[in-house]
Design a protein around this motif. Structure first.
Motif, PDB file in Angstrom:
ATOM      1  N   ASP A 179     -14.756   8.989  66.177  1.00 21.79           N
ATOM      2  CA  ASP A 179     -14.687   8.872  67.771  1.00 21.79           C
ATOM      3  C   ASP A 179     -14.368  10.116  68.402  1.00 21.79           C
ATOM      4  N   ARG A 182     -13.236  12.546  71.220  1.00 24.38           N
ATOM      5  CA  ARG A 182     -12.899  12.382  72.690  1.00 24.38           C
ATOM      6  C   ARG A 182     -12.376  13.793  73.009  1.00 24.38           C
ATOM      7  N   ARG A 183     -12.728  14.149  74.382  1.00 25.98           N
ATOM      8  CA  ARG A 183     -12.191  15.416  75.100  1.00 25.98           C
ATOM      9  C   ARG A 183     -11.661  15.186  76.506  1.00 25.98           C
ATOM     10  N   SER A 184     -10.541  15.737  76.677  1.00 23.39           N
ATOM     11  CA  SER A 184     -10.215  15.703  77.962  1.00 23.39           C
ATOM     12  C   SER A 184      -9.557  17.080  78.690  1.00 23.39           C
ATOM     13  N   ARG A 227      -9.977   7.958  65.347  1.00 25.61           N
ATOM     14  CA  ARG A 227     -10.207   8.745  66.636  1.00 25.61           C
ATOM     15  C   ARG A 227      -9.730  10.319  66.795  1.00 25.61           C
ATOM     16  N   THR A 282      -8.703  13.246  69.199  1.00 29.23           N
ATOM     17  CA  THR A 282      -8.619  13.385  70.812  1.00 29.23           C
ATOM     18  C   THR A 282      -8.390  15.135  71.096  1.00 29.23           C
TER      19      THR A 282
END
Length: 402
Positions: A284, A286-288, A323, A325
């Motif tokens: 999974d 995810r980028r922020s 996950r 990130t």
């Protein structure tokens, strides 16, 4: 012998010209040093011819650098001949011994201990005989002898200090070279480990899947073999680029050599996640934060950290998903990989390599089991200020242009 160690024609021409000038100066030196003394009137002060004889030593600079012992012998002979040639026994004719002391200091600084002792002995004996033979009066003898001895000792001390400085500089260079070699070996070891460990883990898992389903599910076995082929080709290509980079000895590449190719970065995480998913661990991603261009070293380090962490998840955790990130902050890049498996036991080369990469970039790194279960790898990499400013300026300029 390669081209880098062969002197170019201009260098060879300059070397021959310098050698010719060195020997021309050595031949002219005795005449230029003795000629003013021959033409000096005994009743006139001899300070100017004596200084001229000392300054004539400039002609021996090339010989002093090439053969300091031969230059010292020549200077001693000329300086000892000055009083009888001039037929003047005044103290001023010992001024040229300053050139002797300078040459002696260079010998002590650059030659072996045996050669230095021989040079000091020869200079001391020559000066003693010259002072005793051409000094009139006990007062002049004591004064000139004391000055000559102090000058000789000073030259030796300065030469010893120069020798010690050269030795220290040599040791420092050797230490720097050893540190550079060690750092390069560690860098190569990290790169090879990061390239091979992930790929071998994926290949091993796909091979196991293929061997189990080859009779019952041929399509799944074919997919596993295709994944093995693609991963192997990618790994071989990366290894070939690394080996070609190591074998290159100059900036120009040989014909037919493989190019370096772009280093992987955060833009390749989707492909890495897809490969890991094919190996049985769903990723999974995810980028922020506001995505922007990163310096190559930071992008490569972040990619390698994620790659190695995913390799550990596939090989050791037993988890079915994890996950990843990636957070873009104002002044740092954060990377976190979390799984819910059984974690790792001990610290292997992978975690050590990740820690070294983060330390080289002056960041923060942590890896360990989570209280709620699973394993967590986190890294914070500082971003340089000029990079962020330049990116913002470029974005503003693009917006104005639109």
């Amino acid at each position: 012998m390669d081209a880098t160690s062969t002197p170019s024609p201009p260098q060879r021409t300059f070397g021959r010209a310098r050698s010719v000038l060195t020997w021309i100066g050595a031949v002219l030196y005795p005449f230029m040093a003795l000629l003013p003394a021959v033409n000096t009137d005994r009743r006139a002060p001899g300070i100017l011819p004596a200084c001229a004889a000392a300054l004539a030593t400039v002609l021996l600079v090339g010989l002093i650098r090439r053969r300091p012992m031969a230059a010292l012998v020549m200077v001693l002979l000329v300086t000892a001949l000055l009083p009888p040639v001039a037929k003047y026994h005044g103290p001023v004719w010992f001024v040229p011994f300053v050139a002797v002391d300078i040459t002696l200091g260079y010998v002590v600084a650059t030659r072996t201990l045996r050669a230095s002792v021989a040079a000091v002995s020869l200079a001391f004996l020559t000066q003693c005989l010259t002072i005793l033979g051409f000094t009139s009066g006990p007062d002049n003898l004591i004064a000139i002898g004391t000055i000559a001895l102090l000058a000789l000792v000073t030259a030796c001390v300065v030469g010893l200090l120069g020798r010690e400085r050269r030795r220290h500089a040599t040791e420092l260079r050797s230490h720097e070279v050893a540190e550079a070699i060690t750092a390069e070996r560690l860098r190569i070891a990290r790169e090879l480990h990061d390239q091979v460990a992930h790929s071998i883990g994926i290949i091993a898992i796909q091979a196991g899947v293929g061997s189990r389903v080859i009779e019952t599910q041929p399509l799944e076995a074919r997919a596993a073999l295709s994944a093995i082929e693609a991963t192997s080709r990618e790994t071989l290509s990366g290894l070939r680029r690394t080996l070609v980079a190591l074998r290159r000895s100059g900036p120009s590449a040989e014909s037919g050599a493989a190019p370096y190719g772009p280093a992987p970065g955060l833009g390749d995480l989707e492909r890495l996640a897809a490969t890991t998913t094919d190996a049985g661990v769903e990723v999974d991603l995810r980028r922020s934060g506001q995505r922007r261009q990163l310096p190559p070293d930071i992008g490569l380090s972040a990619y390698r950290i994620v790659q190695e962490a995913l390799t550990n998840v596939v090989r050791h955790s037993g988890a079915g998903r994890c996950r990843v990130t990636v957070g873009f902050g104002e002044d740092e890049l954060s990377v976190e990989i979390v799984d819910e498996g059984r974690g790792m036991r001990g610290v292997g080369f992978g975690i050590t390599g990740m820690r070294e990469r983060v330390a080289l970039l002056h960041g923060e790194f942590s890896a360990g089991p989570r209280p709620e279960g699973g394993f967590r790898v986190a890294a914070r990499l500082p971003l340089p200020e000029p990079m962020a400013t330049a990116t913002d300026d470029a974005a503003a300029a693009g917006a104005d242009a639109r």
